[in-house]
Design an enzyme around this catalytic site. Structure first.
Site, short mmCIF file in Angstrom:
data_model
loop_
_atom_site.label_atom_id
_atom_site.label_comp_id
_atom_site.label_asym_id
_atom_site.label_seq_id
_atom_site.Cartn_x
_atom_site.Cartn_y
_atom_site.Cartn_z
N HIS A 44 39.03 45.58 46.18
CA HIS A 44 37.83 44.99 45.58
C HIS A 44 36.61 45.70 46.16
O HIS A 44 36.35 45.62 47.35
CB HIS A 44 37.81 43.50 45.96
CG HIS A 44 36.81 42.71 45.20
ND1 HIS A 44 35.64 42.25 45.76
CD2 HIS A 44 36.81 42.26 43.92
CE1 HIS A 44 34.97 41.55 44.86
NE2 HIS A 44 35.65 41.54 43.74
N ARG B 205 41.90 39.30 50.01
CA ARG B 205 40.49 39.63 49.77
C ARG B 205 39.70 38.32 49.67
O ARG B 205 39.08 37.90 50.62
CB ARG B 205 40.34 40.49 48.50
CG ARG B 205 39.00 41.16 48.38
CD ARG B 205 37.88 40.24 47.92
NE ARG B 205 38.06 39.76 46.56
CZ ARG B 205 37.23 38.88 46.01
NH1 ARG B 205 36.19 38.42 46.68
NH2 ARG B 205 37.45 38.44 44.78
N GLU B 206 39.80 37.63 48.54
CA GLU B 206 39.11 36.33 48.42
C GLU B 206 39.58 35.39 49.55
O GLU B 206 38.77 34.71 50.18
CB GLU B 206 39.41 35.70 47.06
CG GLU B 206 38.82 34.33 46.84
CD GLU B 206 37.33 34.32 46.53
OE1 GLU B 206 36.90 35.06 45.63
OE2 GLU B 206 36.60 33.57 47.21
N HIS C 236 38.66 35.14 37.07
CA HIS C 236 38.61 34.74 38.48
C HIS C 236 37.75 33.49 38.56
O HIS C 236 36.57 33.54 38.24
CB HIS C 236 37.97 35.90 39.27
CG HIS C 236 37.72 35.62 40.71
ND1 HIS C 236 38.51 36.12 41.73
CD2 HIS C 236 36.74 34.92 41.33
CE1 HIS C 236 38.03 35.74 42.90
NE2 HIS C 236 36.95 35.01 42.69
N HIS D 68 36.37 29.91 40.56
CA HIS D 68 36.24 29.11 41.79
C HIS D 68 36.45 27.63 41.49
O HIS D 68 36.37 27.17 40.35
CB HIS D 68 34.89 29.39 42.46
CG HIS D 68 35.00 30.62 43.32
ND1 HIS D 68 35.22 30.56 44.67
CD2 HIS D 68 34.97 31.93 42.98
CE1 HIS D 68 35.30 31.81 45.15
NE2 HIS D 68 35.15 32.66 44.14
N HIS E 204 58.49 3.47 39.26
CA HIS E 204 58.73 4.92 39.25
C HIS E 204 60.11 5.25 39.79
O HIS E 204 60.85 6.02 39.19
CB HIS E 204 57.68 5.63 40.11
CG HIS E 204 56.33 5.65 39.49
ND1 HIS E 204 55.67 6.82 39.20
CD2 HIS E 204 55.51 4.66 39.09
CE1 HIS E 204 54.50 6.54 38.65
NE2 HIS E 204 54.38 5.23 38.57
N THR F 72 31.99 32.61 39.54
CA THR F 72 31.70 32.79 40.96
C THR F 72 31.30 31.50 41.66
O THR F 72 31.61 31.29 42.83
CB THR F 72 30.54 33.82 41.08
OG1 THR F 72 30.94 34.99 40.39
CG2 THR F 72 30.21 34.14 42.52
C1 HCA Z 1 32.28 36.85 45.47
C2 HCA Z 1 32.86 37.80 44.48
C3 HCA Z 1 33.90 37.25 43.60
C4 HCA Z 1 34.39 38.42 42.76
C5 HCA Z 1 35.29 38.13 41.63
C6 HCA Z 1 35.64 39.33 40.82
C7 HCA Z 1 33.38 36.13 42.70
O1 HCA Z 1 32.81 36.77 46.61
O2 HCA Z 1 31.29 36.25 45.16
O3 HCA Z 1 35.54 40.44 41.31
O4 HCA Z 1 36.05 39.14 39.67
O5 HCA Z 1 33.84 35.00 42.84
O6 HCA Z 1 32.50 36.42 41.91
O7 HCA Z 1 34.99 36.74 44.37
CU CU Z 2 35.47 34.74 44.18
#
Ligand code: HCA
Ligand code: CU
Length: 375
Positions: free
Chosen positions: A75, A15-16, A196, A198, A292, A169
């Site tokens: 999702h 998905r992501e 979740h 980034h 090392h 996000t």
């Molecule tokens: C996006 C959505 C998401 C969703 C994460 C989630 C994000 O593509 O913007 O459902 O918890 O990063 O917010 O991937």
């Molecule tokens: Cu995301």
């Protein structure tokens, strides 16, 4: 719902990961990835919404029908049409998402919090009549007002969701902020918590781990961390993060598969495994500088917090460079069946260093020098 104790990994490569610039998995590849993730042992596999395209719906149906041990979730937007389709396709869980920050509410759907909660109540009401796990996530959590978050999450918790999701996000959250926010929300809800995050500021794994320390039960990852922009926390990163603390924390995963899994997905999306990837990078267990290599040859734990053998990897010790130490030279000689005393190994190392200052070195040249000193 009482929160689960152990951390569960939700792999979102399908998905992501499909949102990564160069990713376009065909049906066969989606199935291959799902089966590999299942063999690895991730607790959940998240798939693209069946509403995204007809093939996505068919693939959800196919993968949900394989009878994998990993739970198959999809999702979806918090819309009746989408969640119905998800249920029809056989998803075992729906990961719903609604943008809640002021920025995204304005730019994306223009709804108020009251409207969001009204819609969520209808959709969750329907899902409660179905046998599916229900998760509700507030997109852009870390730019959403804390009071708004508490209101949203406690409302959906009261409606009976199994899990709420916190999403960084835009990759803006700091580890401490993640810890604080998750801890406050942990105190306000009784259901499980998913995180979740980034990787825009390279904090995805650190943030995910802090979320777990503060009470998050489910962590989103993708293979190699692929996703929108530069992606999210990587499966390998989370596994490494846990294994450095205690290898037993990853004992229920088939961690020896990790490098192959990373390599397979890298090839599918047309990139090399990043040099910085934990565990599966070709350099993850490579030692170079003399200090090392000396210590590592005496005791690997001196510069290795992970045991390469536990992940089906091997340690490498570089000798073809001018930072080489005599221990590494003696070790290479041993591999060639030659015993060099310390004095001789030191001389050979000095020769390699002097040569390396003037020329490029390679393994064959180093071996030649070792053979010279063997006589
Ligand atoms: C996006 C959505 C998401 C969703 C994460 C989630 C994000 O593509 O913007 O459902 O918890 O990063 O917010 O991937
Ligand atoms: Cu995301």
């Amino acid at each position: 719902m009482p929160p689960s104790e152990r951390m569960a990994l939700i792999d979102s490569t399908l998905r992501e990961g499909e949102q990564f610039a160069t990713a376009r998995f065909d049906s066969g590849q989606r199935r291959t990835i799902a089966e590999a993730l299942d063999a690895f042992g991730v607790e959940y596999i998240e798939l693209t919404s069946p509403a995204a395209s007809p093939q996505s719906a068919r693939d959800l149906e196919l993968i949900a029908g394989l009878g994998l041990r990993s739970r198959i979730v999809t999702h979806v937007r918090c819309h009746l049409d989408d969640v119905r389709l998800a249920v029809e396709c056989g998803a075992q869980g729906v990961n719903m998402l609604y943008a809640t920050s002021a920025q995204l509410r304005q730019a994306s759907h223009g709804r108020s919090l009251d409207q969001i909660l009204e819609e969520a109540a209808v959709v969750i009401g329907y899902l409660k009549t179905q046998k599916v796990e229900i998760r509700f996530s507030a997109e852009d959590t870390f730019r959403t007002d804390l009071a708004d978050l508490i209101r949203i999450y406690s409302s959906v918790d009261a409606l009976g969701v199994h899990r709420i999701g916190l999403a960084d996000t835009v990759g803006i959250a700091t580890p401490r902020q993640v810890y604080d926010t998750v801890a406050k929300i942990r105190a306000a809800v009784s259901c499980d918590i998913e995180f979740h995050g980034h990787n825009d500021a390279d904090c995805a794994v650190a943030n995910a781990f802090c979320a777990h320390e503060a009470g998050a039960t489910h962590i989103d990852v993708t293979v190699l961390g692929i996703g929108e922009r530069n992606g999210i926390a990587s499966l390998g990163g989370m596994v490494a993060r846990m294994a450095t603390l205690d290898q037993a924390l990853v004992a229920h995963y088939n961690v020896a598969m990790l490098a192959d899994l990373d390599g397979m997905v890298a090839e599918m999306v047309g990139i090399p495994i990043p040099f910085s990837a934990p565990i599966s990078s070709p350099y993850a267990f490579h030692h170079k500088a003399g200090m090392h290599t000396n210590a590592v040859l005496n005791d690997p734990r001196s510069y290795e917090v992970l045991d390469p053998a536990a992940f089906g990897r091997a340690r490498t010790v570089a000798v073809a460079h001018r930072l080489v130490g005599w221990h590494a030279v003696a070790e290479r000689a041993r591999e060639l069946g030659i015993h060099l005393s310390e004095t001789i190994a030191r001389r050979a190392a000095a020769r390699i260093k002097a040569f390396g200052d003037e020329h490029e070195l390679d393994g064959a040249i180093v071996d030649d020098i070792i053979y010279e000193y063997a006589e």
